[in-house]
Write a protein that holds these residues in place. Sequence first.
Motif, PDB file in Angstrom:
ATOM      1  N   ASN A  34      22.549 -25.211 -11.968  1.00  0.00           N
ATOM      2  CA  ASN A  34      23.913 -24.660 -12.271  1.00  0.00           C
ATOM      3  C   ASN A  34      24.119 -24.617 -13.652  1.00  0.00           C
ATOM      4  O   ASN A  34      24.569 -23.531 -14.117  1.00  0.00           O
ATOM      5  N   SER A  38      24.627 -20.905 -15.450  1.00  0.00           N
ATOM      6  CA  SER A  38      25.775 -20.446 -16.038  1.00  0.00           C
ATOM      7  C   SER A  38      25.428 -20.021 -17.397  1.00  0.00           C
ATOM      8  O   SER A  38      26.301 -19.251 -17.969  1.00  0.00           O
ATOM      9  N   ARG A  41      24.772 -16.471 -17.379  1.00  0.00           N
ATOM     10  CA  ARG A  41      25.384 -15.656 -16.417  1.00  0.00           C
ATOM     11  C   ARG A  41      25.619 -14.391 -17.009  1.00  0.00           C
ATOM     12  O   ARG A  41      25.661 -13.290 -16.323  1.00  0.00           O
ATOM     13  N   ALA A 100      28.445 -21.126 -10.027  1.00  0.00           N
ATOM     14  CA  ALA A 100      27.612 -21.301 -11.603  1.00  0.00           C
ATOM     15  C   ALA A 100      27.422 -19.963 -12.458  1.00  0.00           C
ATOM     16  O   ALA A 100      27.695 -19.824 -13.425  1.00  0.00           O
ATOM     17  N   SER A 101      27.409 -18.934 -11.571  1.00  0.00           N
ATOM     18  CA  SER A 101      27.287 -17.651 -12.286  1.00  0.00           C
ATOM     19  C   SER A 101      28.650 -17.167 -12.708  1.00  0.00           C
ATOM     20  O   SER A 101      28.773 -15.991 -13.296  1.00  0.00           O
ATOM     21  N   ASN A 103      31.124 -19.403 -13.721  1.00  0.00           N
ATOM     22  CA  ASN A 103      31.871 -20.336 -14.674  1.00  0.00           C
ATOM     23  C   ASN A 103      31.041 -20.889 -15.739  1.00  0.00           C
ATOM     24  O   ASN A 103      29.841 -20.500 -15.859  1.00  0.00           O
ATOM     25  N   LYS A 104      31.909 -21.631 -16.862  1.00  0.00           N
ATOM     26  CA  LYS A 104      30.976 -22.306 -17.703  1.00  0.00           C
ATOM     27  C   LYS A 104      30.200 -23.414 -17.447  1.00  0.00           C
ATOM     28  O   LYS A 104      30.450 -23.822 -16.397  1.00  0.00           O
ATOM     29  N   PRO A 105      29.234 -23.696 -18.299  1.00  0.00           N
ATOM     30  CA  PRO A 105      28.406 -24.630 -18.065  1.00  0.00           C
ATOM     31  C   PRO A 105      28.728 -26.223 -17.632  1.00  0.00           C
ATOM     32  O   PRO A 105      28.382 -27.003 -16.835  1.00  0.00           O
ATOM     33  N   ALA A 108      30.108 -25.924 -14.163  1.00  0.00           N
ATOM     34  CA  ALA A 108      28.917 -25.750 -13.487  1.00  0.00           C
ATOM     35  C   ALA A 108      28.218 -26.991 -13.071  1.00  0.00           C
ATOM     36  O   ALA A 108      27.904 -27.374 -12.021  1.00  0.00           O
TER      37      ALA A 108
END
Length: 182
Positions: A34, A38, A41, A100-101, A103-105, A108
């Motif tokens: 994730n 992220s 992304r 995850a793709s 949102n921010k790390p 995620a």
Amino acid sequence: MAPVSKQPRHSPDAIDRLLRYIPLSITIILTLSNIFISLLRRIIPEQVRIAAYIVVIAGFVTIVDLLLQAFFPDIAESLGVFIPLIVVNCIILARAESFASKNKPLAAAVDGLCQGVGYTLVLLVMSAIRELLGSGTLAGTAVFPGEYAAQMMALPVGGFLTLGFLIALMQWARSKAGKGGK
């Protein structure tokens, strides 16, 4: 689902390892995948995103598998094919695609940890139900005589029946919650 469907056919030590290390491995792989997805992304082209996610997931599965083989060879041997099968685990790919793709790390990472803990809880509940109904014990302690147990629950079909029951129960609870709020 594979760990629960196979679980009763192994020795108690193998069952313990399966229930302890598969969920831990999935949580680690899910969280790291994730985070990595992220971070990438905005770089991964839309046309190849699913293939890219699978490569990322496969990379982390390989890392976890190699680390287990290097530092815990007896555990790696007892887990057998279950670690490599994580690559095709739909939970991980679905979370990469749906969360995850987009949102921010940090979000995620939290999602990966929460999904991993949720998977672990479901696995433990399913295992407890199957042990109780399939052998009459719970955590190795006799609850009722074994001759009254539904031994079918100790077979792989018991895992699928338990999963179906839990899904039906959740759907029923969600429908009741939806009706109560209207």
